[in-house]
Write an enzyme that holds these catalytic residues in place. Structure first.
Site, PDB file in Angstrom:
ATOM      1  N   ASP A  47       9.912  -7.464 -11.336  1.00 34.21           N
ATOM      2  CA  ASP A  47      10.043  -8.814 -10.790  1.00 34.21           C
ATOM      3  C   ASP A  47       8.989  -9.754 -11.366  1.00 34.21           C
ATOM      4  O   ASP A  47       8.065  -9.318 -12.067  1.00 34.21           O
ATOM      5  CB  ASP A  47       9.956  -8.793  -9.245  1.00 34.21           C
ATOM      6  CG  ASP A  47       8.858  -7.864  -8.718  1.00 34.21           C
ATOM      7  OD1 ASP A  47       7.934  -7.541  -9.485  1.00 34.21           O
ATOM      8  OD2 ASP A  47       8.929  -7.469  -7.549  1.00 34.21           O
ATOM      9  N   ASN A  66       7.496  -4.235   4.926  1.00 34.55           N
ATOM     10  CA  ASN A  66       8.797  -4.387   5.587  1.00 34.55           C
ATOM     11  C   ASN A  66       9.884  -3.565   4.889  1.00 34.55           C
ATOM     12  O   ASN A  66      11.069  -3.762   5.124  1.00 34.55           O
ATOM     13  CB  ASN A  66       9.206  -5.868   5.630  1.00 34.55           C
ATOM     14  CG  ASN A  66       9.355  -6.477   4.239  1.00 34.55           C
ATOM     15  OD1 ASN A  66       9.203  -5.790   3.232  1.00 34.55           O
ATOM     16  ND2 ASN A  66       9.652  -7.771   4.177  1.00 34.55           N
ATOM     17  N   HIS A  95      10.506  -3.538   1.623  1.00 35.63           N
ATOM     18  CA  HIS A  95      11.120  -4.113   0.417  1.00 35.63           C
ATOM     19  C   HIS A  95      10.750  -3.303  -0.826  1.00 35.63           C
ATOM     20  O   HIS A  95       9.707  -2.657  -0.890  1.00 35.63           O
ATOM     21  CB  HIS A  95      10.797  -5.605   0.261  1.00 35.63           C
ATOM     22  CG  HIS A  95       9.419  -5.961  -0.188  1.00 35.63           C
ATOM     23  ND1 HIS A  95       8.644  -6.889   0.466  1.00 35.63           N
ATOM     24  CD2 HIS A  95       8.683  -5.552  -1.255  1.00 35.63           C
ATOM     25  CE1 HIS A  95       7.503  -7.020  -0.185  1.00 35.63           C
ATOM     26  NE2 HIS A  95       7.496  -6.218  -1.221  1.00 35.63           N
ATOM     27  N   GLU A 131      14.131  -8.223  -0.320  1.00 31.40           N
ATOM     28  CA  GLU A 131      13.712  -8.254   1.073  1.00 31.40           C
ATOM     29  C   GLU A 131      14.808  -7.647   1.959  1.00 31.40           C
ATOM     30  O   GLU A 131      15.942  -7.455   1.501  1.00 31.40           O
ATOM     31  CB  GLU A 131      13.436  -9.708   1.488  1.00 31.40           C
ATOM     32  CG  GLU A 131      12.334 -10.392   0.674  1.00 31.40           C
ATOM     33  CD  GLU A 131      10.921  -9.969   1.078  1.00 31.40           C
ATOM     34  OE1 GLU A 131      10.750  -8.874   1.656  1.00 31.40           O
ATOM     35  OE2 GLU A 131       9.978 -10.732   0.794  1.00 31.40           O
TER      36      GLU A 131
HETATM   37  C1  GLP Z   1       5.037  -7.007  -3.971  1.00 26.67           C
HETATM   38  C2  GLP Z   1       5.845  -6.513  -5.177  1.00 26.67           C
HETATM   39  C3  GLP Z   1       6.434  -5.167  -4.924  1.00 26.67           C
HETATM   40  C4  GLP Z   1       5.365  -4.231  -4.404  1.00 26.67           C
HETATM   41  C5  GLP Z   1       4.881  -4.715  -3.061  1.00 26.67           C
HETATM   42  C6  GLP Z   1       3.788  -3.859  -2.459  1.00 26.67           C
HETATM   43  O1  GLP Z   1       5.772  -7.733  -3.071  1.00 26.67           O
HETATM   44  N1  GLP Z   1       6.881  -7.411  -5.562  1.00 26.67           N
HETATM   45  O2  GLP Z   1       7.008  -4.663  -6.117  1.00 26.67           O
HETATM   46  O3  GLP Z   1       5.872  -2.930  -4.279  1.00 26.67           O
HETATM   47  O4  GLP Z   1       4.374  -6.031  -3.233  1.00 26.67           O
HETATM   48  O5  GLP Z   1       2.589  -4.189  -3.046  1.00 26.67           O
HETATM   49  P1  GLP Z   1       1.210  -3.445  -2.830  1.00 26.67           P
HETATM   50  O6  GLP Z   1       1.267  -2.251  -3.712  1.00 26.67           O
HETATM   51  O7  GLP Z   1       0.193  -4.440  -3.302  1.00 26.67           O
HETATM   52  O8  GLP Z   1       1.100  -3.113  -1.402  1.00 26.67           O
END
Ligand code: GLP
Length: 250
Positions: free
Chosen positions: A71, A140, A142, A147
């Site tokens: 993304d 959540n 995702h 989402e």
């Molecule tokens: C973001 C990214 C996700 C990632 C998530 C968790 O929203 N788009 O790909 O998995 O955060 O991130 P973190 O590893 O910083 O908790």
């Protein structure tokens, strides 16, 4: 549904990084050309550091690797220090011998987002599909920026972020103020991710425990996007004790 998701539970987050890097290195070494799907966020940072170390100390080569990132924030160019292109260059690409033109990160400033997303999907197909897609998970549930409510067959597209995700990414680790976080992103779809031949999802810390339990042991539902991996034939969650703490079956 309790699904096919395999679990590897490590005592600590550094074990998660080592196991994940070993899984990626195994795929890279098993063929002359490898297509990897990559993730951003805090969770995979230590995995990328371990891969960089393996490149430096053990000769793990990335010249045959093509990568696709999950993304990118909509509105941020690759030169923005919070863009995911910048993150990947900083944490991994500049430390290894991957060829820059083989690294595909969605362009958050593309003039026509639909064309950018279609081209991303086409490039994955032209590369022969993704061998292993590395994922994180949001609190959540995702995956990428899919989402809750994202369809199981969704493709790469422009999406809106929930307030929860905006807040999670503005706690000082990345953005320091929620007002700076873009409201939208380009994201690979759940259908896009599910087509990878194998999937490795990483989660560390008890903040992820509810999402992990829902994904692994809850129903197969769009309410928890990561649960939509339950029927994938080769999906492994590599998690630490904190992230595993709400699993009934651990
Ligand atoms: C973001 C990214 C996700 C990632 C998530 C968790 O929203 N788009 O790909 O998995 O955060 O991130 P973190 O590893 O910083 O908790």
């Amino acid at each position: 549904m309790s699904g096919n998701i395999k679990l590897e539970i490590c005592d600590h987050a550094d074990g998660v990084a080592r196991q994940a890097a070993a899984a990626l290195a195994g795929v890279i070494r098993s063929r002359s050309e490898t297509v990897l799907g990559l993730a951003t966020g805090s969770t995979p940072e230590a995995t990328y550091a371990e891969l960089a170390r393996m490149h430096r100390d053990e000769g793990l080569g990335f010249a045959g690797v093509t990568s696709f990132n999950l993304d990118e924030y909509w509105g941020l160019g690759g030169d923005h220090d919070q863009s995911y292109r910048h993150f990947m260059t900083d944490r991994l690409f500049r430390h290894v011998d991957i060829l820059p033109w083989n690294t595909h990160v969605l362009n958050g400033r593309a003039r026509f987002p639909e064309l950018e997303c279609r081209s991303f999907e086409d490039r994955i197909l032209s590369a022969g599909g993704v061998d292993l897609w590395l994922l994180g998970i949001g609190g959540n549930g995702h995956i990428a920026f899919n989402e809750p409510g994202s369809p199981v067959d969704s493709r790469t597209r422009l999406v809106s972020l929930t307030q929860e995700t905006i807040d999670a990414n503005s706690d000082g680790r990345f953005f320091s103020d929620a007002a700076e976080v873009p409201r939208c992103a380009l994201s690979a779809g759940i259908g896009t991710i599910r087509e990878a031949r194998s999937i490795v999802l990483l989660a560390t810390g008890d903040k992820k425990a509810d999402a992990v339990a829902a994904a692994v042991e809850g129903p197969f539902t769009e309410d928890c996007p990561a649960s939509l991996l339950q029927d994938h034939p080769d999906c492994t969650f590599i998690i630490d004790a904190g992230a595993a703490s709400k699993l009934a079956s651990r």
